[in-house]
Design a protein around this motif. Sequence first.
Motif, PDB file in Angstrom:
ATOM      1  N   GLU A 103       0.814  -1.228   0.000  1.00 38.97           N
ATOM      2  CA  GLU A 103       0.000   0.000   0.000  1.00 38.97           C
ATOM      3  C   GLU A 103       0.844   1.273   0.000  1.00 38.97           C
ATOM      4  OE1 GLU A 103      -3.539   0.237   2.315  1.00 38.97           O
ATOM      5  OE2 GLU A 103      -3.856  -1.932   2.156  1.00 38.97           O
ATOM      6  N   PRO A 104       1.847   1.397   0.898  1.00 37.60           N
ATOM      7  CA  PRO A 104       2.690   2.599   0.814  1.00 37.60           C
ATOM      8  C   PRO A 104       3.425   2.688  -0.522  1.00 37.60           C
ATOM      9  CG  PRO A 104       3.054   1.490   2.909  1.00 37.60           C
ATOM     10  CD  PRO A 104       2.184   0.591   2.079  1.00 37.60           C
ATOM     11  N   SER A 105       3.809   1.545  -1.075  1.00 36.56           N
ATOM     12  CA  SER A 105       4.491   1.541  -2.362  1.00 36.56           C
ATOM     13  C   SER A 105       3.608   2.140  -3.454  1.00 36.56           C
ATOM     14  CB  SER A 105       4.888   0.109  -2.741  1.00 36.56           C
ATOM     15  OG  SER A 105       5.494   0.082  -4.002  1.00 36.56           O
ATOM     16  N   ARG A 161       5.074  -6.477  -6.008  1.00 32.05           N
ATOM     17  CA  ARG A 161       4.209  -6.011  -4.916  1.00 32.05           C
ATOM     18  C   ARG A 161       5.014  -5.554  -3.709  1.00 32.05           C
ATOM     19  NH1 ARG A 161       0.278  -9.378  -2.322  1.00 32.05           N
ATOM     20  NH2 ARG A 161       2.060 -10.733  -2.153  1.00 32.05           N
ATOM     21  N   HIS A 162       6.159  -6.183  -3.459  1.00 29.50           N
ATOM     22  CA  HIS A 162       6.932  -5.891  -2.258  1.00 29.50           C
ATOM     23  C   HIS A 162       8.263  -5.204  -2.541  1.00 29.50           C
ATOM     24  CE1 HIS A 162       4.130  -9.023  -0.848  1.00 29.50           C
ATOM     25  NE2 HIS A 162       4.105  -8.236   0.211  1.00 29.50           N
ATOM     26  N   ARG A 163       8.441  -4.724  -3.741  1.00 24.53           N
ATOM     27  CA  ARG A 163       9.677  -4.032  -4.086  1.00 24.53           C
ATOM     28  C   ARG A 163       9.342  -2.721  -4.777  1.00 24.53           C
ATOM     29  NH1 ARG A 163      10.777  -7.855  -1.467  1.00 24.53           N
ATOM     30  NH2 ARG A 163      12.451  -9.338  -1.707  1.00 24.53           N
ATOM     31  N   LEU A 164      10.211  -1.767  -4.594  1.00 20.02           N
ATOM     32  CA  LEU A 164      10.043  -0.438  -5.162  1.00 20.02           C
ATOM     33  C   LEU A 164      11.386  -0.018  -5.736  1.00 20.02           C
ATOM     34  CD1 LEU A 164       8.032   1.972  -5.303  1.00 20.02           C
ATOM     35  CD2 LEU A 164       8.993   2.740  -3.149  1.00 20.02           C
ATOM     36  N   THR A 165      11.399   0.375  -6.987  1.00 17.41           N
ATOM     37  CA  THR A 165      12.635   0.822  -7.636  1.00 17.41           C
ATOM     38  C   THR A 165      12.646   2.340  -7.695  1.00 17.41           C
ATOM     39  OG1 THR A 165      12.843  -1.184  -8.952  1.00 17.41           O
ATOM     40  CG2 THR A 165      13.979   0.767  -9.781  1.00 17.41           C
ATOM     41  N   ILE A 166      13.778   2.927  -7.304  1.00 14.14           N
ATOM     42  CA  ILE A 166      13.957   4.378  -7.335  1.00 14.14           C
ATOM     43  C   ILE A 166      14.790   4.712  -8.561  1.00 14.14           C
ATOM     44  CG2 ILE A 166      14.843   6.397  -6.131  1.00 14.14           C
ATOM     45  CD1 ILE A 166      14.751   4.702  -3.553  1.00 14.14           C
ATOM     46  N   ALA A 216      10.033   4.443   9.949  1.00  9.34           N
ATOM     47  CA  ALA A 216       9.282   5.517   9.284  1.00  9.34           C
ATOM     48  C   ALA A 216       9.337   5.365   7.772  1.00  9.34           C
ATOM     49  CB  ALA A 216       9.843   6.870   9.690  1.00  9.34           C
ATOM     50  N   VAL A 217       8.170   5.345   7.168  1.00  7.69           N
ATOM     51  CA  VAL A 217       8.059   5.367   5.720  1.00  7.69           C
ATOM     52  C   VAL A 217       7.831   6.818   5.336  1.00  7.69           C
ATOM     53  CG1 VAL A 217       6.666   4.620   3.752  1.00  7.69           C
ATOM     54  CG2 VAL A 217       7.061   3.065   5.654  1.00  7.69           C
ATOM     55  N   GLN A 228       2.307   6.803  -6.992  1.00  2.57           N
ATOM     56  CA  GLN A 228       1.377   7.800  -7.519  1.00  2.57           C
ATOM     57  C   GLN A 228       1.922   9.212  -7.340  1.00  2.57           C
ATOM     58  OE1 GLN A 228      -2.345   7.010  -5.587  1.00  2.57           O
ATOM     59  NE2 GLN A 228      -2.766   5.222  -6.851  1.00  2.57           N
ATOM     60  N   ARG A 229       2.674   9.425  -6.271  1.00  6.89           N
ATOM     61  CA  ARG A 229       3.198  10.764  -5.990  1.00  6.89           C
ATOM     62  C   ARG A 229       4.488  11.068  -6.758  1.00  6.89           C
ATOM     63  NH1 ARG A 229       4.767  13.565  -0.248  1.00  6.89           N
ATOM     64  NH2 ARG A 229       5.319  15.553  -1.173  1.00  6.89           N
ATOM     65  N   TYR A 230       5.352  10.064  -6.916  1.00  4.17           N
ATOM     66  CA  TYR A 230       6.661  10.269  -7.547  1.00  4.17           C
ATOM     67  C   TYR A 230       6.768   9.407  -8.801  1.00  4.17           C
ATOM     68  CZ  TYR A 230       7.967  12.071  -2.932  1.00  4.17           C
ATOM     69  OH  TYR A 230       8.029  12.773  -1.763  1.00  4.17           O
ATOM     70  N   GLU A 231       6.968  10.030  -9.948  1.00  2.00           N
ATOM     71  CA  GLU A 231       7.124   9.264 -11.184  1.00  2.00           C
ATOM     72  C   GLU A 231       8.438   8.484 -11.192  1.00  2.00           C
ATOM     73  OE1 GLU A 231       8.956  12.183 -14.518  1.00  2.00           O
ATOM     74  OE2 GLU A 231       6.868  12.562 -13.994  1.00  2.00           O
TER      75      GLU A 231
END
Length: 91
Positions: free
Chosen positions: A8-10, A29-34, A86-87, A15-18
């Motif tokens: 959910e936070p991902s 689902r459990h990974r986020l790439t910057i 903290a997220v 949505q906020r950061y392209e």
Amino acid sequence: MTLTCEPEPSRALQQRYEELVPGHPVDERHRLTIRAGDAVTRDLVDGLVRNSYELVVEGLPRARRRARHTASRETPGPGRTGPSSAVPTVA
């Protein structure tokens, strides 16, 4: 850089950061790439890294979790006070 993040936070961060996208080619689902970009601040990356660390530590067996968590608090590194759950907030 690909980090562990709860689904959910991902999604909210994506949505906020392209620059934040699902973590390919691992479990999306459990990974986020910057990706590099103007909106990617040091505070954002620090918060995501700390949160990822905490999620990984929570998945360790209890004995290893305590040893790792204690060691990280004793030697947090320059400018750090130890891990935080903290997220980064999504406004």
